[in-house]
Motif scaffolding. Sequence first.
Motif, mmCIF file in Angstrom:
data_model
loop_
_atom_site.group_PDB
_atom_site.id
_atom_site.type_symbol
_atom_site.label_atom_id
_atom_site.label_comp_id
_atom_site.label_asym_id
_atom_site.label_seq_id
_atom_site.Cartn_x
_atom_site.Cartn_y
_atom_site.Cartn_z
ATOM 1 N N ALA A 15 -19.490 -16.336 4.951
ATOM 2 C CA ALA A 15 -20.920 -16.515 4.751
ATOM 3 C C ALA A 15 -21.538 -17.462 5.779
ATOM 4 O O ALA A 15 -22.685 -17.265 6.198
ATOM 5 N N GLY A 16 -20.794 -18.500 6.207
ATOM 6 C CA GLY A 16 -21.341 -19.503 7.107
ATOM 7 C C GLY A 16 -21.896 -18.962 8.410
ATOM 8 O O GLY A 16 -23.066 -19.210 8.736
ATOM 9 N N PRO A 17 -21.117 -18.209 9.192
ATOM 10 C CA PRO A 17 -21.634 -17.692 10.467
ATOM 11 C C PRO A 17 -22.842 -16.780 10.289
ATOM 12 O O PRO A 17 -23.772 -16.816 11.108
ATOM 13 N N VAL A 18 -22.838 -15.946 9.228
ATOM 14 C CA VAL A 18 -23.977 -15.058 8.982
ATOM 15 C C VAL A 18 -25.238 -15.874 8.724
ATOM 16 O O VAL A 18 -26.309 -15.606 9.279
ATOM 17 N N LEU A 19 -25.120 -16.888 7.878
ATOM 18 C CA LEU A 19 -26.279 -17.715 7.536
ATOM 19 C C LEU A 19 -26.740 -18.562 8.723
ATOM 20 O O LEU A 19 -27.935 -18.832 8.869
ATOM 21 N N ALA A 20 -25.814 -18.992 9.579
ATOM 22 C CA ALA A 20 -26.200 -19.747 10.774
ATOM 23 C C ALA A 20 -27.067 -18.890 11.691
ATOM 24 O O ALA A 20 -28.097 -19.353 12.218
ATOM 25 N N LEU A 21 -26.666 -17.635 11.888
ATOM 26 C CA LEU A 21 -27.446 -16.728 12.731
ATOM 27 C C LEU A 21 -28.818 -16.456 12.116
ATOM 28 O O LEU A 21 -29.845 -16.501 12.808
ATOM 29 N N ILE A 22 -28.843 -16.186 10.808
ATOM 30 C CA ILE A 22 -30.116 -15.909 10.129
ATOM 31 C C ILE A 22 -31.038 -17.116 10.207
ATOM 32 O O ILE A 22 -32.241 -16.996 10.485
ATOM 33 N N ALA A 23 -30.491 -18.316 9.988
ATOM 34 C CA ALA A 23 -31.313 -19.529 10.029
ATOM 35 C C ALA A 23 -31.895 -19.754 11.421
ATOM 36 O O ALA A 23 -33.084 -20.086 11.566
ATOM 37 N N ALA A 24 -31.081 -19.588 12.447
ATOM 38 C CA ALA A 24 -31.552 -19.798 13.818
ATOM 39 C C ALA A 24 -32.668 -18.820 14.175
ATOM 40 O O ALA A 24 -33.701 -19.213 14.749
ATOM 41 N N LEU A 25 -32.483 -17.546 13.837
ATOM 42 C CA LEU A 25 -33.518 -16.545 14.130
ATOM 43 C C LEU A 25 -34.784 -16.813 13.323
ATOM 44 O O LEU A 25 -35.903 -16.693 13.828
ATOM 45 N N TYR A 83 -35.298 -23.556 8.164
ATOM 46 C CA TYR A 83 -34.837 -24.932 7.966
ATOM 47 C C TYR A 83 -34.027 -25.055 6.673
ATOM 48 O O TYR A 83 -33.029 -25.783 6.613
ATOM 49 N N ILE A 84 -34.492 -24.360 5.621
ATOM 50 C CA ILE A 84 -33.792 -24.423 4.329
ATOM 51 C C ILE A 84 -32.385 -23.849 4.434
ATOM 52 O O ILE A 84 -31.421 -24.390 3.881
ATOM 53 N N LEU A 85 -32.258 -22.748 5.172
ATOM 54 C CA LEU A 85 -30.962 -22.081 5.283
ATOM 55 C C LEU A 85 -30.038 -22.742 6.300
ATOM 56 O O LEU A 85 -28.826 -22.493 6.282
ATOM 57 N N ALA A 86 -30.595 -23.563 7.172
ATOM 58 C CA ALA A 86 -29.792 -24.153 8.253
ATOM 59 C C ALA A 86 -28.553 -24.899 7.758
ATOM 60 O O ALA A 86 -27.467 -24.726 8.328
ATOM 61 N N PRO A 87 -28.629 -25.748 6.716
ATOM 62 C CA PRO A 87 -27.415 -26.454 6.282
ATOM 63 C C PRO A 87 -26.297 -25.519 5.852
ATOM 64 O O PRO A 87 -25.114 -25.852 6.009
ATOM 65 N N LEU A 88 -26.662 -24.342 5.340
ATOM 66 C CA LEU A 88 -25.632 -23.394 4.906
ATOM 67 C C LEU A 88 -24.929 -22.751 6.090
ATOM 68 O O LEU A 88 -23.849 -22.174 5.929
ATOM 69 N N GLY A 89 -25.539 -22.828 7.270
ATOM 70 C CA GLY A 89 -24.906 -22.258 8.453
ATOM 71 C C GLY A 89 -23.713 -23.046 8.936
ATOM 72 O O GLY A 89 -22.930 -22.568 9.763
ATOM 73 N N ALA A 90 -23.559 -24.285 8.427
ATOM 74 C CA ALA A 90 -22.424 -25.121 8.850
ATOM 75 C C ALA A 90 -21.244 -25.032 7.889
ATOM 76 O O ALA A 90 -20.276 -25.775 8.040
ATOM 77 N N LEU A 91 -21.305 -24.127 6.915
ATOM 78 C CA LEU A 91 -20.269 -24.089 5.882
ATOM 79 C C LEU A 91 -18.888 -23.782 6.441
ATOM 80 O O LEU A 91 -17.879 -24.318 5.980
ATOM 81 N N ALA A 92 -18.828 -22.894 7.439
ATOM 82 C CA ALA A 92 -17.520 -22.501 7.966
ATOM 83 C C ALA A 92 -16.843 -23.650 8.707
ATOM 84 O O ALA A 92 -15.624 -23.673 8.841
ATOM 85 N N LEU A 93 -17.632 -24.619 9.192
ATOM 86 C CA LEU A 93 -17.073 -25.728 9.963
ATOM 87 C C LEU A 93 -16.827 -26.975 9.128
ATOM 88 O O LEU A 93 -16.068 -27.852 9.524
ATOM 89 N N ALA A 94 -17.496 -27.070 7.974
ATOM 90 C CA ALA A 94 -17.520 -28.320 7.220
ATOM 91 C C ALA A 94 -16.354 -28.414 6.243
ATOM 92 O O ALA A 94 -15.781 -27.409 5.817
ATOM 93 N N ASP A 95 -16.028 -29.670 5.887
ATOM 94 C CA ASP A 95 -15.059 -29.888 4.829
ATOM 95 C C ASP A 95 -15.775 -29.872 3.479
ATOM 96 O O ASP A 95 -16.976 -29.633 3.401
ATOM 97 N N VAL A 96 -15.049 -30.149 2.403
ATOM 98 C CA VAL A 96 -15.606 -30.016 1.060
ATOM 99 C C VAL A 96 -16.786 -30.962 0.849
ATOM 100 O O VAL A 96 -17.831 -30.567 0.312
ATOM 101 N N ASP A 97 -16.644 -32.220 1.286
ATOM 102 C CA ASP A 97 -17.725 -33.188 1.095
ATOM 103 C C ASP A 97 -18.969 -32.799 1.893
ATOM 104 O O ASP A 97 -20.107 -32.926 1.408
ATOM 105 N N VAL A 105 -31.823 -32.368 6.454
ATOM 106 C CA VAL A 105 -31.201 -31.163 7.014
ATOM 107 C C VAL A 105 -30.401 -31.509 8.271
ATOM 108 O O VAL A 105 -29.241 -31.094 8.423
ATOM 109 N N VAL A 106 -31.007 -32.259 9.181
ATOM 110 C CA VAL A 106 -30.310 -32.608 10.426
ATOM 111 C C VAL A 106 -29.058 -33.426 10.130
ATOM 112 O O VAL A 106 -27.991 -33.211 10.735
ATOM 113 N N ARG A 107 -29.162 -34.363 9.183
ATOM 114 C CA ARG A 107 -27.992 -35.180 8.836
ATOM 115 C C ARG A 107 -26.865 -34.331 8.269
ATOM 116 O O ARG A 107 -25.692 -34.527 8.602
ATOM 117 N N SER A 108 -27.191 -33.350 7.423
ATOM 118 C CA SER A 108 -26.151 -32.493 6.853
ATOM 119 C C SER A 108 -25.497 -31.628 7.926
ATOM 120 O O SER A 108 -24.293 -31.365 7.872
#
Length: 492
Positions: A275-285, A314-328, A408-411
Motif C-alpha cells: 500500500a505504501g508505494p501506491v499511496l506515495a505516488l497518489i499523494a505526490a500527484l 497532504y493528508i495522504l502523504a504520511p501514508l506514502g512512507a509506510l513501506a519505509l517506516a518502522d512500527v512507531d 505531516v512533514v515531521r511524520s
Amino acid sequence: MSRVQSVDSVALLPAYLAAGTAVLALLVDLVLARRTATIVAAATGALATLVVAVAVGAGAERRTFCVGADCSYVFGGRAALVAGLVALLVLGVLALSGPLLRDGVTPVGEFCFLLACSMTGGVVLGAAGDLITLIVAVEALTLPLYILVGLRRGSLASAEAAVTFFVVSVVATTLTLLGAALLYAVTGSLHLERLGAILADRSELLALPLTTVAVTLVLTGLAFKVAAVPFHAWAPATYDGAPLPVAAYLSTASKLGGVVALLAVVQHALPPSVAGPVLALIAALTMTVGNLVALRQRRTVRLLAWSSVAQAGYILAPLGALALADVDARSAAYAAALAYAVFFVLLELAAFAGVVALRPAGADGGRLDDLRGAARRHPWVGAGLAFALIGLAGLPPGLAGLFAKVTVVRSLLGGDAAWLALLVALNAVIGLAYYLRFAALLYTPTDSAVAGNAPAGAIRPARVVVAALAVATAIAVVVGFAPQLVLDLAGS
C-alpha cells in the motif's frame, strides 16, 4: 467457538441517535410542516449525537458484533473523534443552509433527512471493524449526497453535478467491493485486524498477483471518495454545481469519510509494503496537480475544490512512507493523516461559511471578482474568511493549518521519506499564491468604492451564517493552540 454475536447498545448509541435524527426530521416536517421546527429537530439530534459520541468515547474502548476476537464495530477515541466531527459539520451545514432553505426552492424536510442519514454513515464509519461495515458506512455517508447535490428544483447545474457524482461514485464503489471480494478470496476473512494478521503471518500471499490486484482495487475505489489524482475529475464540477452548503459538506464530511476509510484499511488490513508505494505516488500527484490547477481558477468554488484536491494529497502523504517506516513511525503517520484531516475540515468549513455569508441567498459561489472588496463592506466576515484561507495555506495566525503541515512533514521525516516531505514543502509554497491572492482580493477596493459610491449588489449576511463562521473560526483557533490533543485522539 460461539457464533452468537454480542451487542453493546452503549457503543451503538451515537449511531442510534444519528439514525433517529433522520427519522425525527422527517416526522417533524410531515406533522408540523414548519421549516424552523424541522431544522431545529435536525440540529438538536446532531448536537445530541456529538455529546453522546464524546461521552462514550471518553471511556474505555467498546466492541460489539463480535465473533471470538473479531469485532465488526469498535468504538474508541478515534471513532468518537470522527463521529463528533461529522455531527459538528452537520450542525455547521444546517446553519449555512438557512438562506438556501428560506427561499423555498429546496424542500426542508428532505434536506434535513438526507443530511442526517449521511451523518449516520459518518458515525458508523469511524467504528467500522470489517470491510463490509466499512463499505456500507461509506455508502451511507455518500449516497444521500447524490440527491442533496441535485435537490434544488429547476437547477440544471445541480442536476448535472448530481449525475456526475452518482456515476463516478458507483464506479468507485464497484471497484472497492471487487477488491474486498478478492481479499476475502485470498485470506478467507473480512475483519480488518484479522486480514492484517493473516497477510503478515503468511508472506507467500503477498506474492500472489491476486493480492496485488485486490489491494490496488480497494485503494483505487477509496481514492475516488477522497478525490485523489487521477480519480479527482468529478470534484470541481460537482462542487460548483451543488448548492453552496452542500458543496461545503462534500468538501469536508465526504472527504473526511474517505480519509477515515483509507486509514482503516491501510492501518489494519493492507500490507504496508504494497500500500505504501501506491499511496506515495497518489499523494505526490494529488498535491501537485491540485495546486497547479488551482492557480488558474477564477471561480470561487472551483478554486476551493481544486485546493481541497491538493489538501487531500497532504493528508495522504504520511501514508506514502509506510513501506519505509518502522512500527512507531507508522503509528505517527496514521495520527498525522487523521489530524491533518481534522484541521483541514474545520478551516474548509470556515472558508465556505465566509463565501456563503458574502454571497446572495441561494446563489452559487460566483467568480472571485464578485468578492472583491467584500472585507471592506463586511469587516468581521471578511476577516473570518481571510483567516480560513491563511490557515489553509499554513501561515500564522492560522495555527491549525501551520501545525497540520508541520505534523505531516515531521511524520514523513520520521518515516525516512525525505523526498515526499520536500514535495509537501514545495507544494505548500505553490498553495500560498492562490490562497493569499484570494485573501488579498477581499481587501482590494472596487472601482465604485474608489469613486465613493456604494457597491452594486451589496448584501447583508444572514446572522445564522455569520454565527457558523464565528464558531468554526473559534474552534480552529482553539485547535491551533492545542494540536497535541487532536494528535492524541487521532493516534488512539
